[in-house]
Enzyme design. Structure first.
Site, PDB file in Angstrom:
ATOM      1  N   ASN A 217      40.183  31.072  45.876  1.00 35.26           N
ATOM      2  CA  ASN A 217      40.670  31.758  44.416  1.00 35.26           C
ATOM      3  C   ASN A 217      42.293  32.339  45.072  1.00 35.26           C
ATOM      4  OD1 ASN A 217      41.150  33.415  42.231  1.00 35.26           O
ATOM      5  ND2 ASN A 217      39.884  35.880  42.988  1.00 35.26           N
TER       6      ASN A 217
ATOM      7  N   HIS B 296      39.415  44.159  41.767  1.00 28.67           N
ATOM      8  CA  HIS B 296      37.798  43.621  42.400  1.00 28.67           C
ATOM      9  C   HIS B 296      37.269  44.852  41.036  1.00 28.67           C
ATOM     10  CE1 HIS B 296      38.812  40.187  44.416  1.00 28.67           C
ATOM     11  NE2 HIS B 296      38.526  40.006  44.024  1.00 28.67           N
TER      12      HIS B 296
END
Length: 525
Positions: free
Chosen positions: A344, A375
């Protein structure tokens, strides 16, 4: 594709396909929309090329296509994208430049968190149907990044900025169309990745290739100056990676379910080494899903002409400006940091730019906490990132204190790499189990079955192998760099008495040799 606007959870047009292949409708909608975006990207690059079309038209088309894909996937939940973008743009326009970036940060994160809370705890806890918060996570990255970039470009002095901040700084307030295009373009609205505003505008305006034609010495590379590189080979290669990743994911997913590691019979009857192997295999089976999603998103951007990042040494173009992962570096990572740096990637860069480089109090812990909040609100996320802080500190201690003792020979380096690879892979798997299980109960159950062994190991390593704070290490590094020229000058002057004892020719030869060595050292450094 026709959108069923009567459903707020996305189009049901593809339900027959979903039923036939036995996959959730939201996943089928996502994959079909991404494949449609790939075709749109090819058309966008060929028929709306900057040489044929104005930036205004490219912005409008990219934005409208993005909204269409969002509406098809998420129904009227896609309106949240407009609300979040509209409110934060109003803050950018009407709030003072001095604090605008802070307001945007708080509002964008607040709205994202509100949507995540309602989706998880009010509507469908544990389910991912119509998960419109996924695209909002990427938009939050873009909004907060742009807020800081505008603040750096319009409210800060040059000497206050780091070299990277100077490059990313935005010197002109974006128009509403440019802002919406940056946030909601069809290439990245569903799966990202995020990118800098300057890079995106350069792509739309057709100037993305110009700065990339400069060599390291500042001279133009005439060999490639007149040729606009083609992304064809990179797109084909990345699509091949997508096919392979999807095949591996579908083949392994049912063979190694993560939930099996907390079953009482498995945890109590299986030998510990079997539990370790199964843990690694179950997490290895999950990663190809992310490889597929992020590589396909990268291919879509490349197909549209976005992502050019200069040339390799052999003259081949690089299309990794917005790449989100390096698969081989992930699978063979020998440190916790190396794994995170290649996983990521754009999110890691965003965390570094908006938090790690700007936070004055414990930037490592602050960065992990921000990542957890970004998140979502599942408790497992926070367990994962709290564990990640301990893992990072322990890995840093090992690297700074143990690694130097294994750099003497190739054999020692190989031994170190093998042990650190195994340790890194198990540490990553151990850390992310709560991220997959989501809830507190199953996560604690797993850690209990392992007697919290890696948590305890991290504490012992941190206590036994302390690492100096970052600012102190940088200070010592700068002092060493400043002392090197003084030591070189001292050695240079000390050579003169010996030279005087020799003939003039030997003296001249000695001086020339010393100067050449100094120049060579400077080139090497």
């Amino acid at each position: 594709m026709a959108t069923d606007t009567s459903s707020c959870t996305g189009s049901s047009l593809l339900r027959p396909i979903s039923d036939f292949i036995n996959l959730p409708l939201d996943q089928v909608n996502f994959v079909v929309c991404q494949l449609s975006a790939l075709l749109m990207a090819l058309w966008f690059r060929l028929y709306l090329h900057p040489s044929k079309t104005s930036p205004f038209v490219r912005h409008v088309v990219a934005t409208l296509l993005g909204f269409y894909l969002a509406l098809f996937c998420f129904g009227w939940y896609a309106l949240h994208f407009l609300v979040q973008s509209g409110v934060t743009y109003g803050i950018m326009i009407f709030a003072g430049l001095e604090h605008m970036h802070k307001y945007c940060f708080v509002v964008a994160f607040g709205y994202l968190t509100f949507c995540q809370i309602t989706r998880v705890y009010v509507f469908d806890y544990g389910m991912y149907s119509a998960d419109f918060t996924g695209p909002m996570m990427v938009m939050t990255q873009k909004i907060t990044s742009l807020g800081f970039e505008i603040h750096d470009g319009l409210a800060c002095k040059e000497e206050q900025l780091s070299p990277s901040q100077k490059i990313l700084a935005v010197r002109k307030m974006p128009s509403l169309l440019e802002y919406l295009s940056y946030n909601c373009n069809f290439m990245s609205i569903l799966a990202g990745p995020t990118c800098s505003y300057n890079d995106y505008v350069a792509f739309v305006e057709g100037t993305a290739y110009q700065p990339k034609h400069l060599e390291s010495n500042g001279k133009e590379n005439g060999k490639y100056k007149q040729i606009e590189p083609s992304p064809r080979d990179d797109v084909i290669r990345k699509l091949g990676t997508c096919v392979a990743s999807l095949g591996v994911y579908l083949a392994l997913l049912r063979l190694c379910p993560v939930e099996h590691i907390i079953e009482p019979t498995f945890a109590t009857t299986s030998p510990f080494y079997i539990q370790v192997i199964y843990l690694y295999a179950s997490m290895l089976a999950l990663r190809p899903k992310y490889y597929f999603i992020w590589t396909l998103a990268d291919a879509i951007n490349n197909a549209a002409g976005f992502g050019f990042n200069g040339y390799n040494k052999d003259g081949t173009p690089r299309w990794d400006l917005v790449s989100n992962l390096r698969i081989m570096d992930i699978e063979f990572a020998t440190s916790f940091k190396t794994f995170l740096d290649n996983w990521n990637i754009q999110t890691a860069l965003w965390l570094k730019r908006v938090c790690y480089e700007r936070c004055v109090i414990n930037p490592t812990a602050a960065t992990f906490l921000l990542s957890a909040v970004w998140h979502g609100v599942y408790p497992g996320y926070y367990l994962t990132f709290l564990t990640g802080i301990a893992m990072t500190m322990a890995a840093r201690g090992v690297r700074h204190n143990v690694r130097p003792h294994f750099q003497g020979t190739a054999t020692h380096r190989l031994i170190y790499d093998i042990f650190t690879w195994a340790g890194t892979q198990i540490a990553i798997c151990y850390t992310v189990v709560p991220f997959v299980l989501l809830a507190v109960g199953p996560s604690i159950k797993f850690y209990s079955s392992w007697y919290f062994c890696m948590h305890l190991a991290c504490v012992l390593v941190v206590l036994a192998l302390p690492v100096k704070p970052r600012h102190q290490r940088q200070k010592e590094q700068n002092q060493n760099q400043n002392q090197e020229p003084l030591q070189q000058n001292s050695v240079h002057h000390q050579s003169y008495p010996a030279q005087d004892a020799n003939s003039n020719s030997n003296s001249s030869s000695s001086i020339i040799t010393t100067d050449n060595n100094c120049n060579q050292k400077e080139k090497t450094s």
